[in-house]
Design an enzyme around this catalytic site. Structure first.
Site, PDB file in Angstrom:
ATOM      1  N   ASP A  90       9.354  14.047 -23.118  1.00 45.94           N
ATOM      2  CA  ASP A  90       8.203  14.907 -23.438  1.00 45.94           C
ATOM      3  C   ASP A  90       7.295  14.345 -24.540  1.00 45.94           C
ATOM      4  OD1 ASP A  90      10.691  17.132 -24.880  1.00 45.94           O
ATOM      5  OD2 ASP A  90       9.642  15.466 -25.862  1.00 45.94           O
ATOM      6  N   HIS A 110      15.051   7.442 -20.953  1.00 41.54           N
ATOM      7  CA  HIS A 110      14.725   7.983 -19.624  1.00 41.54           C
ATOM      8  C   HIS A 110      13.232   7.934 -19.351  1.00 41.54           C
ATOM      9  CE1 HIS A 110      18.812  10.287 -19.546  1.00 41.54           C
ATOM     10  NE2 HIS A 110      18.934   8.986 -19.386  1.00 41.54           N
ATOM     11  N   CYS A 122       1.429   4.080 -10.036  1.00 41.94           N
ATOM     12  CA  CYS A 122       1.326   3.953  -8.575  1.00 41.94           C
ATOM     13  C   CYS A 122       2.427   3.008  -8.094  1.00 41.94           C
ATOM     14  CB  CYS A 122      -0.033   3.377  -8.203  1.00 41.94           C
ATOM     15  SG  CYS A 122      -0.164   2.994  -6.437  1.00 41.94           S
ATOM     16  N   CYS A 142       0.276  -0.219  -6.349  1.00 44.50           N
ATOM     17  CA  CYS A 142      -0.528  -1.186  -7.134  1.00 44.50           C
ATOM     18  C   CYS A 142      -0.114  -1.232  -8.600  1.00 44.50           C
ATOM     19  CB  CYS A 142      -2.018  -0.838  -7.013  1.00 44.50           C
ATOM     20  SG  CYS A 142      -2.519   0.649  -7.914  1.00 44.50           S
ATOM     21  N   CYS A 194      -2.781   7.692  -5.662  1.00 43.77           N
ATOM     22  CA  CYS A 194      -3.434   6.758  -6.565  1.00 43.77           C
ATOM     23  C   CYS A 194      -4.942   6.712  -6.296  1.00 43.77           C
ATOM     24  CB  CYS A 194      -2.832   5.368  -6.356  1.00 43.77           C
ATOM     25  SG  CYS A 194      -3.572   4.110  -7.418  1.00 43.77           S
ATOM     26  N   CYS A 196      -5.796   2.401  -5.609  1.00 47.12           N
ATOM     27  CA  CYS A 196      -5.628   1.641  -4.361  1.00 47.12           C
ATOM     28  C   CYS A 196      -5.738   2.553  -3.150  1.00 47.12           C
ATOM     29  CB  CYS A 196      -4.279   0.933  -4.374  1.00 47.12           C
ATOM     30  SG  CYS A 196      -2.881   2.084  -4.284  1.00 47.12           S
ATOM     31  N   ASN A 210      24.566  20.901 -31.922  1.00 47.94           N
ATOM     32  CA  ASN A 210      24.319  21.346 -30.553  1.00 47.94           C
ATOM     33  C   ASN A 210      24.586  22.839 -30.447  1.00 47.94           C
ATOM     34  OD1 ASN A 210      23.516  20.126 -27.923  1.00 47.94           O
ATOM     35  ND2 ASN A 210      25.409  21.126 -27.225  1.00 47.94           N
ATOM     36  N   ALA A 211      23.847  23.518 -29.534  1.00 47.52           N
ATOM     37  CA  ALA A 211      24.025  24.981 -29.437  1.00 47.52           C
ATOM     38  C   ALA A 211      25.405  25.336 -28.899  1.00 47.52           C
ATOM     39  CB  ALA A 211      22.929  25.562 -28.540  1.00 47.52           C
ATOM     40  N   GLU A 212      25.967  24.419 -28.064  1.00 47.52           N
ATOM     41  CA  GLU A 212      27.279  24.713 -27.454  1.00 47.52           C
ATOM     42  C   GLU A 212      28.218  23.535 -27.716  1.00 47.52           C
ATOM     43  OE1 GLU A 212      25.851  26.883 -23.306  1.00 47.52           O
ATOM     44  OE2 GLU A 212      25.449  24.757 -23.620  1.00 47.52           O
TER      45      GLU A 212
HETATM   46  N1  APR Z   1      19.416  23.489 -30.385  1.00 50.96           N
HETATM   47  C1  APR Z   1      20.454  22.629 -30.158  1.00 50.96           C
HETATM   48  N2  APR Z   1      21.027  22.464 -28.939  1.00 50.96           N
HETATM   49  C2  APR Z   1      20.520  23.192 -27.918  1.00 50.96           C
HETATM   50  C3  APR Z   1      19.444  24.103 -28.070  1.00 50.96           C
HETATM   51  C4  APR Z   1      18.897  24.234 -29.370  1.00 50.96           C
HETATM   52  N3  APR Z   1      17.879  25.084 -29.625  1.00 50.96           N
HETATM   53  N4  APR Z   1      19.192  24.674 -26.860  1.00 50.96           N
HETATM   54  C5  APR Z   1      20.070  24.129 -25.984  1.00 50.96           C
HETATM   55  N5  APR Z   1      20.872  23.255 -26.620  1.00 50.96           N
HETATM   56  C6  APR Z   1      21.921  22.405 -26.055  1.00 50.96           C
HETATM   57  C7  APR Z   1      22.620  22.970 -24.847  1.00 50.96           C
HETATM   58  O1  APR Z   1      23.750  23.722 -25.261  1.00 50.96           O
HETATM   59  C8  APR Z   1      23.050  21.714 -24.099  1.00 50.96           C
HETATM   60  O2  APR Z   1      24.356  21.300 -24.476  1.00 50.96           O
HETATM   61  O3  APR Z   1      21.280  21.226 -25.610  1.00 50.96           O
HETATM   62  C9  APR Z   1      22.049  20.650 -24.555  1.00 50.96           C
HETATM   63  C10 APR Z   1      21.084  20.243 -23.464  1.00 50.96           C
HETATM   64  O4  APR Z   1      21.850  19.612 -22.459  1.00 50.96           O
HETATM   65  P1  APR Z   1      21.125  19.189 -21.094  1.00 50.96           P
HETATM   66  O5  APR Z   1      20.282  20.306 -20.604  1.00 50.96           O
HETATM   67  O6  APR Z   1      22.198  18.636 -20.212  1.00 50.96           O
HETATM   68  O7  APR Z   1      20.113  18.039 -21.529  1.00 50.96           O
HETATM   69  P2  APR Z   1      20.456  16.512 -21.787  1.00 50.96           P
HETATM   70  O8  APR Z   1      21.804  16.349 -22.386  1.00 50.96           O
HETATM   71  O9  APR Z   1      19.287  15.963 -22.511  1.00 50.96           O
HETATM   72  O10 APR Z   1      20.468  15.924 -20.289  1.00 50.96           O
HETATM   73  C11 APR Z   1      20.569  14.539 -20.160  1.00 50.96           C
HETATM   74  O11 APR Z   1      20.163  14.747 -17.787  1.00 50.96           O
HETATM   75  O12 APR Z   1      18.989  15.618 -15.993  1.00 50.96           O
HETATM   76  C12 APR Z   1      19.115  14.544 -16.836  1.00 50.96           C
HETATM   77  O13 APR Z   1      17.396  13.038 -17.300  1.00 50.96           O
HETATM   78  C13 APR Z   1      17.839  14.319 -17.607  1.00 50.96           C
HETATM   79  O14 APR Z   1      17.596  13.406 -19.822  1.00 50.96           O
HETATM   80  C14 APR Z   1      18.279  14.393 -19.058  1.00 50.96           C
HETATM   81  C15 APR Z   1      19.770  14.093 -18.973  1.00 50.96           C
END
Ligand code: APR
Length: 247
Positions: free
Chosen positions: A102, A117, A125, A128, A149, A152, A216-218
């Protein structure tokens, strides 16, 4: 206190490295892929986001990407992105490796960003090779599906992101693995750590003796390897870490 411990480790880092995922951008309004409300809870990733299915039916990909792209283009960095830029500015991080496409880390001021990624900010394209900004193509998606595109005369356009089944960009990958092998502190934020080879970055750092922090949230599969684990929102936890580091 775990946040204080994370601040102490990062304050003392000389070759700190961060790996981020979709969770860092969740508070900017961009849905994650897994976990509650994740994109892959609505679609099968291989069906809509692999290079094979893209080439077979680019419109199916673009129909999903149209909404996600509109959200991503309108998104702005949140305090989590800004805190990561501040950590780099303070010398706590030498670089930031991201799975996100992003561009919000760069918008927040992070300077050395390695996009494993690719970037959703451009399309190319497949015939081309012409590149144009995604923002210009986004405007055409209402009437042109899939977008073609303008250089081309009609070949299919693909965002410059890595789809399942495609290799990660070699230069960014090489640099990320090199930095991981040298890292003394590895900060992992907002990623489920289930997608490889991106998830090899923290593993390589650990094998090289880095001390790991997970925000991480989880829970993640790597929590058990981390010296510090904070389960919370990056937009809240990371600014707290930066304020504890001070300076
Ligand atoms: N703060 C911290 N962690 C968060 C928040 C937050 N506000 N909101 C969600 N999360 C955590 C979720 O709990 C989850 O474990 O972020 C993690 C996001 O995991 P994914 O959705 O699997 O994203 P990611 O790990 O970046 O995926 C990797 O998978 O589909 C492909 O190319 C895509 O780059 C991506 C890759």
């Amino acid at each position: 206190m775990t946040v204080q411990r994370a601040a102490d480790l990062l304050a003392g880092a000389r070759r700190g490295l961060a790996l981020t995922g979709a969770g860092v951008s969740a508070e900017s309004g961009i849905p994650t892929f897994r976990g509650e409300g994740g994109l892959w809870t609505q679609y099968d990733p291989v069906k809509v986001s692999s290079i094979e299915t893209f080439l077979a039916d680019p419109a199916a990909y673009w129909r999903v990407s149209k909404d996600r792209g509109r959200i991503a283009l309108a998104a702005r960095p949140n305090p989590g992105h800004e805190a990561l830029a501040a950590l780099e500015a303070r010398g706590c991080l030498v670089a930031l490796v991201t799975q996100n496409t992003d561009g919000l880390h760069q918008d927040a001021g992070s300077r050395r960003v390695l996009e494993l990624h690719g970037s959703g900010r451009f399309v190319e394209c497949l015939t081309c090779g012409r590149r144009e900004p995604r923002s210009e193509v986004q405007a055409r998606l209402e009437t042109e599906m899939p977008p073609r595109c303008t250089g081309c005369g009609g070949a299919v356009l693909k965002p410059t992101v890595v789809l399942f089944g495609e290799p990660m960009p070699p230069d960014a990958t090489q640099e990320a693995f090199q930095l991981a092998s040298e890292a003394d502190v590895m900060l992992v934020v907002g990623t489920s750590l289930v997608v490889y080879p991106a998830a090899d970055v923290p593993l390589l750092a650990l094998r090289s003796g880095a001390r790991m922090i997970v925000v991480n949230a989880e829970p993640t599969p790597f929590d058990r390897f981390a010296e510090v684990v904070v389960h919370g929102r990056s937009g809240e936890v990371l600014p707290e870490i930066v304020s504890l580091i001070g300076g």
